[in-house]
Design a protein around this motif. Structure first.
Motif, PDB file in Angstrom:
ATOM      1  N   ASN A 153       1.731   6.210  -7.362  1.00  0.00           N
ATOM      2  CA  ASN A 153       0.655   7.024  -7.942  1.00  0.00           C
ATOM      3  C   ASN A 153       0.953   8.514  -7.867  1.00  0.00           C
ATOM      4  OD1 ASN A 153      -0.793   4.772  -8.628  1.00  0.00           O
ATOM      5  ND2 ASN A 153      -1.911   4.709  -6.676  1.00  0.00           N
ATOM      6  N   GLN A 154       1.538   8.899  -6.741  1.00  0.00           N
ATOM      7  CA  GLN A 154       1.907  10.304  -6.560  1.00  0.00           C
ATOM      8  C   GLN A 154       2.900  10.738  -7.648  1.00  0.00           C
ATOM      9  OE1 GLN A 154       2.903  10.818  -2.449  1.00  0.00           O
ATOM     10  NE2 GLN A 154       3.587  12.921  -2.751  1.00  0.00           N
ATOM     11  N   LEU A 155       3.891   9.878  -7.894  1.00  0.00           N
ATOM     12  CA  LEU A 155       4.892  10.206  -8.908  1.00  0.00           C
ATOM     13  C   LEU A 155       4.292  10.171 -10.310  1.00  0.00           C
ATOM     14  CD1 LEU A 155       8.013   8.309  -7.542  1.00  0.00           C
ATOM     15  CD2 LEU A 155       7.768  10.775  -7.799  1.00  0.00           C
TER      16      LEU A 155
ATOM     17  N   PRO B 268       6.950   4.097 -20.113  1.00  0.00           N
ATOM     18  CA  PRO B 268       5.644   4.266 -19.468  1.00  0.00           C
ATOM     19  C   PRO B 268       5.788   4.958 -18.109  1.00  0.00           C
ATOM     20  CG  PRO B 268       6.075   1.933 -19.986  1.00  0.00           C
ATOM     21  CD  PRO B 268       7.283   2.691 -20.361  1.00  0.00           C
ATOM     22  N   PRO B 269       4.852   5.885 -17.756  1.00  0.00           N
ATOM     23  CA  PRO B 269       4.983   6.675 -16.520  1.00  0.00           C
ATOM     24  C   PRO B 269       5.078   5.805 -15.254  1.00  0.00           C
ATOM     25  CG  PRO B 269       3.145   7.448 -17.838  1.00  0.00           C
ATOM     26  CD  PRO B 269       3.684   6.282 -18.537  1.00  0.00           C
ATOM     27  N   ARG B 270       4.259   4.738 -15.201  1.00  0.00           N
ATOM     28  CA  ARG B 270       4.290   3.911 -13.994  1.00  0.00           C
ATOM     29  C   ARG B 270       5.663   3.259 -13.818  1.00  0.00           C
ATOM     30  NH1 ARG B 270       1.232   1.038 -10.119  1.00  0.00           N
ATOM     31  NH2 ARG B 270       2.180  -0.988  -9.786  1.00  0.00           N
ATOM     32  N   TRP B 271       6.227   2.841 -14.937  1.00  0.00           N
ATOM     33  CA  TRP B 271       7.557   2.228 -14.885  1.00  0.00           C
ATOM     34  C   TRP B 271       8.598   3.241 -14.399  1.00  0.00           C
ATOM     35  CZ3 TRP B 271      12.372   2.541 -17.478  1.00  0.00           C
ATOM     36  CH2 TRP B 271      13.223   1.430 -17.286  1.00  0.00           C
ATOM     37  N   ILE B 272       8.499   4.464 -14.935  1.00  0.00           N
ATOM     38  CA  ILE B 272       9.435   5.514 -14.508  1.00  0.00           C
ATOM     39  C   ILE B 272       9.292   5.759 -13.018  1.00  0.00           C
ATOM     40  CG2 ILE B 272      10.075   7.950 -14.738  1.00  0.00           C
ATOM     41  CD1 ILE B 272       9.236   7.838 -17.606  1.00  0.00           C
TER      42      ILE B 272
ATOM     43  N   GLU C 137       1.317  10.959 -11.190  1.00  0.00           N
ATOM     44  CA  GLU C 137       0.626  12.241 -11.361  1.00  0.00           C
ATOM     45  C   GLU C 137       1.597  13.323 -11.797  1.00  0.00           C
ATOM     46  OE1 GLU C 137      -2.516  13.482 -11.329  1.00  0.00           O
ATOM     47  OE2 GLU C 137      -3.003  11.341 -11.418  1.00  0.00           O
ATOM     48  N   LEU C 138       2.716  13.396 -11.080  1.00  0.00           N
ATOM     49  CA  LEU C 138       3.701  14.433 -11.383  1.00  0.00           C
ATOM     50  C   LEU C 138       4.325  14.245 -12.768  1.00  0.00           C
ATOM     51  CD1 LEU C 138       5.540  14.515  -7.942  1.00  0.00           C
ATOM     52  CD2 LEU C 138       4.161  16.349  -8.925  1.00  0.00           C
ATOM     53  N   LEU C 139       4.495  12.957 -13.156  1.00  0.00           N
ATOM     54  CA  LEU C 139       5.167  12.664 -14.420  1.00  0.00           C
ATOM     55  C   LEU C 139       4.313  13.030 -15.633  1.00  0.00           C
ATOM     56  CD1 LEU C 139       6.834   9.310 -13.382  1.00  0.00           C
ATOM     57  CD2 LEU C 139       8.058  11.306 -14.247  1.00  0.00           C
ATOM     58  N   LYS C 140       3.020  13.327 -15.401  1.00  0.00           N
ATOM     59  CA  LYS C 140       2.148  13.690 -16.516  1.00  0.00           C
ATOM     60  C   LYS C 140       2.668  14.914 -17.263  1.00  0.00           C
ATOM     61  CE  LYS C 140      -2.187  11.511 -15.369  1.00  0.00           C
ATOM     62  NZ  LYS C 140      -3.305  11.569 -14.439  1.00  0.00           N
ATOM     63  N   SER C 141       3.411  15.741 -16.544  1.00  0.00           N
ATOM     64  CA  SER C 141       3.929  16.968 -17.166  1.00  0.00           C
ATOM     65  C   SER C 141       5.154  16.691 -18.034  1.00  0.00           C
ATOM     66  CB  SER C 141       4.300  17.975 -16.070  1.00  0.00           C
ATOM     67  OG  SER C 141       5.355  17.428 -15.298  1.00  0.00           O
ATOM     68  N   THR C 142       5.714  15.487 -17.928  1.00  0.00           N
ATOM     69  CA  THR C 142       6.943  15.204 -18.680  1.00  0.00           C
ATOM     70  C   THR C 142       6.619  14.404 -19.929  1.00  0.00           C
ATOM     71  OG1 THR C 142       7.286  13.171 -17.450  1.00  0.00           O
ATOM     72  CG2 THR C 142       8.376  15.132 -16.607  1.00  0.00           C
ATOM     73  N   ASP C 143       7.611  14.321 -20.796  1.00  0.00           N
ATOM     74  CA  ASP C 143       7.435  13.568 -22.021  1.00  0.00           C
ATOM     75  C   ASP C 143       8.635  12.626 -22.181  1.00  0.00           C
ATOM     76  OD1 ASP C 143       6.721  12.724 -24.592  1.00  0.00           O
ATOM     77  OD2 ASP C 143       7.974  14.311 -25.477  1.00  0.00           O
ATOM     78  N   LEU C 144       8.449  11.385 -21.788  1.00  0.00           N
ATOM     79  CA  LEU C 144       9.541  10.411 -21.859  1.00  0.00           C
ATOM     80  C   LEU C 144       9.083   9.169 -22.605  1.00  0.00           C
ATOM     81  CD1 LEU C 144      10.679  10.943 -18.204  1.00  0.00           C
ATOM     82  CD2 LEU C 144      12.192  11.228 -20.165  1.00  0.00           C
ATOM     83  N   LYS C 145      10.070   8.444 -23.125  1.00  0.00           N
ATOM     84  CA  LYS C 145       9.713   7.298 -23.977  1.00  0.00           C
ATOM     85  C   LYS C 145       9.273   6.076 -23.183  1.00  0.00           C
ATOM     86  CE  LYS C 145      14.649   6.580 -24.143  1.00  0.00           C
ATOM     87  NZ  LYS C 145      15.889   6.568 -24.864  1.00  0.00           N
TER      88      LYS C 145
ATOM     89  N   LYS D 253       0.812  -1.218   0.000  1.00  0.00           N
ATOM     90  CA  LYS D 253       0.000   0.000   0.000  1.00  0.00           C
ATOM     91  C   LYS D 253       0.852   1.279   0.000  1.00  0.00           C
ATOM     92  CE  LYS D 253      -3.589   1.913   2.662  1.00  0.00           C
ATOM     93  NZ  LYS D 253      -3.280   2.149   4.053  1.00  0.00           N
ATOM     94  N   GLU D 254       1.837   1.323   0.895  1.00  0.00           N
ATOM     95  CA  GLU D 254       2.653   2.558   0.996  1.00  0.00           C
ATOM     96  C   GLU D 254       3.371   2.832  -0.322  1.00  0.00           C
ATOM     97  OE1 GLU D 254       3.743  -0.078   2.978  1.00  0.00           O
ATOM     98  OE2 GLU D 254       2.600   0.295   4.804  1.00  0.00           O
ATOM     99  N   ILE D 255       3.891   1.760  -0.938  1.00  0.00           N
ATOM    100  CA  ILE D 255       4.634   1.955  -2.182  1.00  0.00           C
ATOM    101  C   ILE D 255       3.688   2.402  -3.297  1.00  0.00           C
ATOM    102  CG2 ILE D 255       6.147   0.864  -3.884  1.00  0.00           C
ATOM    103  CD1 ILE D 255       7.083  -1.011  -1.706  1.00  0.00           C
TER     104      ILE D 255
END
Lengths: 98, 644
Positions: free
Chosen positions: B187-189, B201-205, B191-199, B180-182
């Motif tokens: 999820n918090q990260l 997947p956001p969840r993996w990052i 959300e933040l990663l939505k502003s970035t553009d990387l090749k 749960k904690e992880i």
């Protein structure tokens, strides 16, 4: 009883307590310690490799045998057989029931 | 129809039969090269199947998608950026937990996945029964049981692969869940990663940021340094509540998921009796018997290779040299013929008489050993000794290869994990007396001075290897890494795969070494025709005559030795006009000469291999060090021996 993996006898089983070496000068790290080992990056990489191969805290490990002249250990973990250098093995703290 | 072109990547742990599957799929339509800019092998192949053209890429065998080795980086970059139509994850059915750990990472990377449950027969023999239907349900991707060595299940696998790519088969890939904690932090990260553009997947990052992945951290930092700062804080929180470092927590949890899935889909019953492969393992790694077995095996291999090599080499050599009169009768005996024959043809003959009789069986036996699993046992036994040189057990393999030929030795340095170890091993490897050097040691010193002196030279060489290895180990910056490797079960080598690997390696050797040998032999022939050899030998005479105490003509022999070391002996015989060297050289001269030949320069093919693996700068450094070393030691030996 908590001892480094290298202290286990052949055929003995134990549970990994910790693979984190908080201070490189901790007694269990002194075995064949080198200056280079004190560098944080190398220790991190070393831990990464260990954990990636399944040596995570809470894992049961069986020591099968060791190569002569303080050579590497043969261990059995998660159904597979690994050879691991003694320096690395001495940095893994085990909980053993004796 | 353009849509019928697919790319499929094969991924999985080492020793799961990935390359066997690759070979079954692609047959002879293979291309083995390197990943751009990396010394990691890239194997590609094409298959035409039911009207589809499928390109296969065999990714390196790895345990994780972190940054421990170049192989891991190459694999994840390929999957994320090249986006193959499908990734076939080859899984060893008898080692489900460890293999699923990797599968989970592929799922996290959101790669389109199919799982080939390989060696299902072996798992059954080990008492492991796997419920494939359940596995499909849990993982949400197709799972196909295969037996790669017999080809069983391969066509099923292909049909399903095509169905998946063409979306005729619905998949609901599992999203591995952490505690749960992880999850909250991921999820918090995200959300933040939505502003970035990387090749990636956001969840993996997000997971990789918590995993303290330096490469990913750098990528994210370049776009938004705020995120990496937050990630660092989140890692700190997790560390506080779990009591372990954050990467360890992530890996532990991932392994836990793998373990739960493995237990859910497999049933284990203990086998009744110890199988032969276990007995074999116990014997070959025994702390006492393991060594005689190893020595016996290696000796047997060398005797076999050298007797086979001598015989075939003479046969092939005689046949090719027999062509000379025919060539001369066609082209006449002018200067052009001499250049063509003496320069180019003799270079080719030289290459062939080494490559086919010696290198070919060498590679073959090496891959036979590797595929069977014996090489890892040798590494286990030799680890301690290799540590004396600051290397670990795996380095023994290239060193062993080098006794045959330094070229495969240098190329074999790839098995080492870090670039520091590769370079260190390569340096040691080039000092090992190869087969050609052995010919000189035995043919000159052994035959004309005494076998005990030949033996002494070998011992001196090995001592040098240790001393210099140790010095290089101290001098090179960086830390030593320790041995950690899997010793997979013994198995019967798959002949088709072994043969193919041998062929590709041999081809690599021919492509790299032949042009160098031929060009070199042409240049030297040119110098000979232009009468330049003697002036060069005279220029070198302060070194050869005054410092080393050798006859002046040895200068010419040493020049030829750069091509191939055994040429020094052949040239010496030609220049001195006799093969009975004892009549023209003193024992001291013979010993000094052999010592110098042993060390003075890696042959041109070896230099080529060094350049290929490490670049010009490092190759030159190694070469210069060895020339200096040979001259210094040769001079000292000359003076010492004269006193005696």
């Amino acid at each position: 009883m908590q001892i480094p993996l290298t202290e286990l006898k052949n055929g003995e089983k134990g549970i990994i307590v910790s693979t984190v070496f908080k201070s490189p000068d901790a007694p269990m790290c002194q075995h064949r310690a080198r200056k280079g080992w004190k560098k944080k990056a190398s220790i991190e990489l070393c831990i990464k490799r260990l954990t990636d191969l399944g040596l995570t805290p809470g894992t049961e490990v069986t020591v099968v045998k060791s190569a002569p002249f303080k050579g590497p250990l043969e261990i059995y973990v998660r159904g597979s057989r690994l050879a691991i250098g003694r320096g690395m093995a001495s940095r893994i703290l085990m909980e053993v029931k004796r | 129809m353009k849509e019928k072109n697919f790319t499929i990547a094969l991924a999985g742990n080492a020793n799961v039969g990935k390359s066997v599957i690759f070979n079954q799929l692609t047959g002879l339509h293979q291309h083995i090269g390197n990943w751009p800019g990396k010394t990691v092998e890239k194997a590609e192949g094409t298959l035409n199947y039911k009207g589809y053209t499928i390109d296969f890429v065999d990714l390196p065998g790895i345990y994780s998608l972190s940054t421990y080795s170049i192989e891991e980086l190459v694999s994840r970059e390929y999957i994320a950026t090249e986006k193959p139509d499908l990734v076939i994850n080859v899984v060893d059915a008898s080692l489900l937990e460890r293999n699923l750990f990797f599968t989970l990472q592929l799922l996290e990377l959101e790669a389109p996945l199919l799982i080939a449950l390989n060696q299902i027969d072996l798992a059954k023999k080990k008492g492991i029964l796997i419920d494939t239907n359940k596995a499909e349900k849990v993982l949400g991707v197709p799972v196909v049981p295969t037996v790669a060595v017999t080809g069983k299940g391969i066509s099923d696998m292909l049909d399903i692969a095509i169905a998946v790519i063409e979306k005729n088969c619905k998949t609901h890939p599992l999203k591995p869940k952490y505690g749960k904690e992880i999850e909250e932090k991921i999820n918090q990260l995200v959300e933040l990663l939505k502003s970035t553009d990387l090749k990636y997947p956001p969840r993996w990052i997000a997971i990789k940021l918590l995993d303290e992945d330096k490469e990913i951290e750098k990528l994210v930092h370049e776009q938004n340094s705020q995120i990496t700062k937050i990630a660092e804080k989140l890692r700190g929180d997790l560390e506080k509540c779990h009591g372990h470092s954050c990467p360890t927590v992530i890996t532990s949890e991932r392994y836990q998921v793998a373990s739960i899935i493995a237990n859910e889909i497999q049933q284990i019953t203990e086998p009744v009796k110890t199988p032969l492969r276990e007995k074999l393992h116990t014997a070959t790694t025994h702390r006492v018997f393991g060594y005689p077995i190893m020595l016996g095996t290696i000796l047997a291999v060398f005797v076999a290779i050298f007797s086979f090599g001598d015989f075939t080499s003479a046969l092939v050599g005689d046949f090719l040299m027999g062509l000379q009169p025919t060539v001369e009768s066609v082209l006449g005996t002018g200067i052009v013929t001499e250049l063509l024959w003496g320069g180019i043809m003799e270079g080719i003959i030289g290459g062939i008489t080494v490559a086919l009789p010696y290198i070919l069986p060498f590679y073959f036996i090496l891959y036979l050993f590797e595929d069977s699993g014996y090489l890892s046992r040798i590494a286990f036994l030799m680890d301690r000794l290799m540590h004396r040189m600051g290397l670990h057990g795996k380095a023994f393999i290239p060193v062993m290869l080098s006794f045959g030929c330094n070229v495969p030795g240098c190329l074999g340095c790839r098995i080492m994990e870090t670039s520091r170890e590769r370079l260190l091993t390569a340096f040691v490897v080039t000092l090992i007396p190869c087969a050609a050097t052995s010919v000189i040691i035995l043919g000159l010193v052994g035959a004309h001075v005494g076998i005990e002196w030949a033996l002494a030279l070998y011992i001196i060489n090995l001592i040098l290897v240790f001393v210099l290895g140790r010095i290089a180990f101290k001098a090179l910056p960086g830390e030593p890494t320790e041995l950690i490797m899997e010793m997979s079960d013994y198995r019967i080598p798959h002949m088709k795969t072994v043969t193919k690997q041998t062929w590709f390696r041999l081809r690599e050797f021919i492509v790299m070494a032949f042009p160098l040998i031929i060009a070199g032999s042409f240049v030297i022939k040119l110098a000979e025709v232009a009468n330049l050899l003697e002036p060069i030998a005279n220029i070198a005479s302060p070194i050869t005559v005054a410092w080393l105490g050798l006859p002046a003509v040895t200068g010419i022999a040493l020049i030829f030795g750069v091509l191939r070391k055994e040429l020094t002996l052949i040239m010496l015989a030609t220049l001195l006009g006799t093969t009975n060297f004892a009549t023209v050289m003193t024992p001291t001269q013979m010993i000094v000469f052999t010592l110098v030949v042993m060390l003075y320069i890696p042959c041109v093919a070896t230099i080529g291999a060094l350049v290929k693996e490490f670049g010009w700068k490092k190759a030159t450094t190694i070469t210069v060090i060895e020339i200096a070393l040979a001259l210094v030691l040769g001079g000292i030996a000359f003076r010492l021996l004269t006193i005696i």
